[in-house]
Design an enzyme around this catalytic site. Structure first.
Site, short mmCIF file in Angstrom:
data_model
loop_
_atom_site.label_atom_id
_atom_site.label_comp_id
_atom_site.label_asym_id
_atom_site.label_seq_id
_atom_site.Cartn_x
_atom_site.Cartn_y
_atom_site.Cartn_z
N THR A 156 0.83 -1.21 0.00
CA THR A 156 0.00 0.00 0.00
C THR A 156 0.87 1.26 0.00
O THR A 156 1.98 1.26 0.56
CB THR A 156 -0.91 0.02 1.25
OG1 THR A 156 -1.50 1.31 1.38
CG2 THR A 156 -0.15 -0.30 2.53
N ASP A 157 0.33 2.33 -0.57
CA ASP A 157 1.05 3.62 -0.55
C ASP A 157 1.11 4.20 0.86
O ASP A 157 1.86 5.14 1.11
CB ASP A 157 0.41 4.62 -1.53
CG ASP A 157 -1.02 4.99 -1.19
OD1 ASP A 157 -1.61 4.35 -0.29
OD2 ASP A 157 -1.56 5.91 -1.83
N GLU A 158 0.31 3.63 1.77
CA GLU A 158 0.30 4.17 3.14
C GLU A 158 1.64 3.98 3.84
O GLU A 158 1.90 4.61 4.87
CB GLU A 158 -0.85 3.55 3.96
CG GLU A 158 -2.20 3.87 3.35
CD GLU A 158 -3.38 3.55 4.25
OE1 GLU A 158 -3.23 3.56 5.47
OE2 GLU A 158 -4.46 3.29 3.69
N TYR A 207 -1.75 -0.31 11.02
CA TYR A 207 -1.96 -1.00 9.74
C TYR A 207 -0.78 -0.76 8.80
O TYR A 207 -0.15 -1.70 8.29
CB TYR A 207 -3.26 -0.52 9.07
CG TYR A 207 -3.35 -0.83 7.59
CD1 TYR A 207 -3.47 -2.15 7.15
CD2 TYR A 207 -3.27 0.18 6.62
CE1 TYR A 207 -3.53 -2.45 5.79
CE2 TYR A 207 -3.33 -0.12 5.26
CZ TYR A 207 -3.45 -1.43 4.85
OH TYR A 207 -3.51 -1.72 3.51
N LYS A 222 2.14 -3.29 7.23
CA LYS A 222 2.36 -3.49 5.78
C LYS A 222 3.79 -3.12 5.41
O LYS A 222 4.42 -3.76 4.57
CB LYS A 222 1.36 -2.65 4.97
CG LYS A 222 -0.09 -3.07 5.09
CD LYS A 222 -0.38 -4.44 4.49
CE LYS A 222 -0.30 -4.44 2.99
NZ LYS A 222 -0.66 -5.79 2.43
#
Ligand SMILES: NC(=O)c1ccc[n+]([C@@H]2O[C@H](COP(=O)([O-])OP(=O)(O)OC[C@H]3O[C@@H](n4cnc5c(N)ncnc54)[C@H](O)[C@@H]3O)[C@@H](O)[C@H]2O)c1
Length: 339
Positions: A125-127, A153, A157
């Site tokens: 994810t880009d998060e 979260y 990741k």
């Protein structure tokens, strides 16, 4: 080609299964899923009648189960979607995120290492890049930016991504990683912004928007994400990270207003609620690398994608009404009740 798709009964995993069955009728696809609250066999119903699809219920962090599955099926490719995926839930209970997202990834890679595969693809994810300021629209996430995750979260990741890179460096595991922006489309669990707003607006219920609604996300139609992963599997370079996104930034408030307009519902339904802890301000992907290296560009414009998505939720009320009855009501009250 024998492909293992983990998290196959979730939002993007199921869309990827449908995409691959259609694009590659010569592939055998095994969908693995623990069927947590986010996984649903009704979602996979269209694939269950396809002779090229097989389903295995199990937990990616369960070493015995995973090794047994690799023992019985010789996989060429693993695509790991399985994850705890909701930031709000990670703020309430980080432990399960670390177990599934980090340990689960490690167990899958250990099995892949033991039995041999030609590619392990980690869906990221880009998060993991943290966030960008709202007043610097010239800044975008690139693959070489440092990892600075904000939520449990995104930290889980990011840890998984680092582990996947480490298995490549240490054991020469043939890996690729993609980091995608926010997805939307059919079969998304109605705790996430777009389906949450569609489902509640249809019922004329208040629509919770965090803070002032200014937070910006970069939206991508799920099928474009599936096509990007397929490209990476076919032509991506082992050991590389590819950002996936389509320069489609919108504030949360704008997304809500667009949905209300499509549904013919009043903006008075919008209710601002206390902000998410550590809420990231802006995500924006620079997709130059995947565009130049693999010729990928998104094909679905937001106006078209959001219409298709709304039409899907209108035509599939039974799917999401089933989900939002029962346990989900308690979850909703817990998250938004007293804010
Ligand atoms: N949704 C997005 O906008 C987005 C954006 C970028 C990346 N991602 C990543 O894409 C992947 C899929 O996201 P999603 O939105 O489809 O999530 P989702 O929550 O809809 O689906 C996750 C699936 O994984 C399954 N699962 C959870 N724990 C498991 C375990 N221990 N073993 C086996 N299966 C398990 C769940 O049952 C569910 O079916 C995730 O890795 C997520 O981090 C999502």
């Amino acid at each position: 080609m024998n492909v293992l798709v983990t998290g196959a009964a979730g939002f993007i995993g199921s869309n990827f299964v449908f995409y691959m069955l259609e694009q590659h009728p010569d592939y055998q696809i095994t969908g693995l899923d623990a069927l947590t609250y986010a996984g649903n066999m009704e979602t996979l119903a269209p694939a269950m009648t396809n002779k090229n699809f097989h389903f295995a219920k199990g937990d990616i962090a369960d070493r015995d189960f995973v090794f047994q599955l690799f023992e019985t099926t010789k996989f060429d490719v693993v695509v790991n979607f399985a994850a705890e995926s909701h930031v709000d839930r990670s703020i309430e209970d980080p432990g399960v995120f670390l177990r599934t997202n980090i340990i689960g990834t490690q167990v899958l890679m250990d099995a892949a290492k033991e039995y041999g595969i030609s590619r392990f693809h980690q869906v990221g994810t880009d998060e993991v890049y943290g966030d960008l300021p709202l007043d610097r629209p010239d800044l975008f996430f690139t693959e070489d930016m440092p990892i600075t995750a904000s939520s449990p979260y995104s930290a889980s990741k990011a840890s998984a991504d680092l582990l996947v890179m480490a298995y490549h460096r240490t054991y020469q595991m043939p890996i690729t990683i993609s980091r995608c922006s926010n997805n939307y489309g059919p079969y998304q669990f109605p705790e996430k912004l777009i389906p949450l707003i569609i489902a509640r607006a249809l019922d004329n219920q208040d629509l919770p928007v965090y803070g002032t609604g200014e937070n910006v996300r970069d939206w991508l139609y799920v099928e474009d994400h599936c096509r990007a992963i397929d490209r990476i599997l076919e032509n991506g370079k082992v050991g590389e990270v590819y950002n996936i996104g389509g320069h489609n930034e919108k504030s949360n408030l704008d997304v809500v207003k667009i949905i209300l307009k499509h549904l013919g519902k009043p903006e008075s339904l919008i209710t601002f609620v206390g902000d998410r802890k550590g809420h990231d301000l802006r995500y924006a992907i620079d997709p130059t690398k995947i565009h130049n290296a693999l010729g990928w560009l998104p094909t679905t414009k937001f106006d078209e994608g959001i219409k298709k998505t709304i039409d899907w939720y209108l035509a599939n009320e039974a799917w999401w009404k089933n989900i939002i009855s029962g346990e989900y009501q308690q979850y909703y009250e817990k998250m938004y009740g007293g804010r």
